[in-house]
Design a protein around this motif. Sequence first.
Motif, PDB file in Angstrom:
ATOM      1  N   ASN A 126     -15.511  19.299 -14.293  1.00  0.00           N
ATOM      2  CA  ASN A 126     -15.903  17.988 -13.783  1.00  0.00           C
ATOM      3  C   ASN A 126     -14.708  17.033 -13.785  1.00  0.00           C
ATOM      4  O   ASN A 126     -14.505  16.269 -12.838  1.00  0.00           O
ATOM      5  N   TYR A 137     -16.479  22.178  -3.897  1.00  0.00           N
ATOM      6  CA  TYR A 137     -17.861  21.886  -3.526  1.00  0.00           C
ATOM      7  C   TYR A 137     -18.731  21.839  -4.774  1.00  0.00           C
ATOM      8  O   TYR A 137     -18.505  22.578  -5.728  1.00  0.00           O
ATOM      9  N   LYS A 138     -19.722  20.976  -4.738  1.00  0.00           N
ATOM     10  CA  LYS A 138     -20.654  20.825  -5.864  1.00  0.00           C
ATOM     11  C   LYS A 138     -21.311  22.159  -6.201  1.00  0.00           C
ATOM     12  O   LYS A 138     -21.487  22.494  -7.371  1.00  0.00           O
ATOM     13  N   GLN A 141     -19.020  24.489  -8.413  1.00  0.00           N
ATOM     14  CA  GLN A 141     -18.656  24.109  -9.782  1.00  0.00           C
ATOM     15  C   GLN A 141     -19.331  24.984 -10.846  1.00  0.00           C
ATOM     16  O   GLN A 141     -18.658  25.463 -11.749  1.00  0.00           O
TER      17      GLN A 141
END
Length: 165
Positions: A126, A137-138, A141
């Motif tokens: 993060n 990209y989220k 993660q």
Amino acid sequence: MAEPEPKSEQTETHQQHRAQRTTVILIIVLAITAGAISWYGIRPGNEMVVTSKSSVISSNKEVETIRKIPLASIAVDEIRLPHFDPIMPLGPHRDVFMTNCITCHSPRLVIDQPHFPQEKWEEIVNKMVVTFGGHVYKKDQPKIVEYLVSIRGKTESAQKKLQRP
């Protein structure tokens, strides 16, 4: 003994303006010089050449010949360097990690880290995205975290050993 008089603000401002003018003049002179060099360097008849010496042995005598080779004929179109994939341990989502993380920093940075629990790896990933602007990209993660935990995560048995007195 008399103390020297302090410089007035007007004198300091004058000196600053003079330094700025000198800098601008130097930049203009350099720009004109660079333009002249590039203009005269590309005109027909001014091609740069490289001389190549080669020795030829003919009739028991060594004869040195000099050839003029136009510089453009030896120009390099591309240079191919060897490519070595960083050696990273196999694990789930290794490809996602390699695509997203190795573009910014060395894999050695990860390998040299201590074994962290999953929460710490989530915090680190993060931080890379939010603080340092990593383009991840989220949806990728959690995959990166899963890979990092698989290669550098603390196992439950290791965590229990640390908690025991």
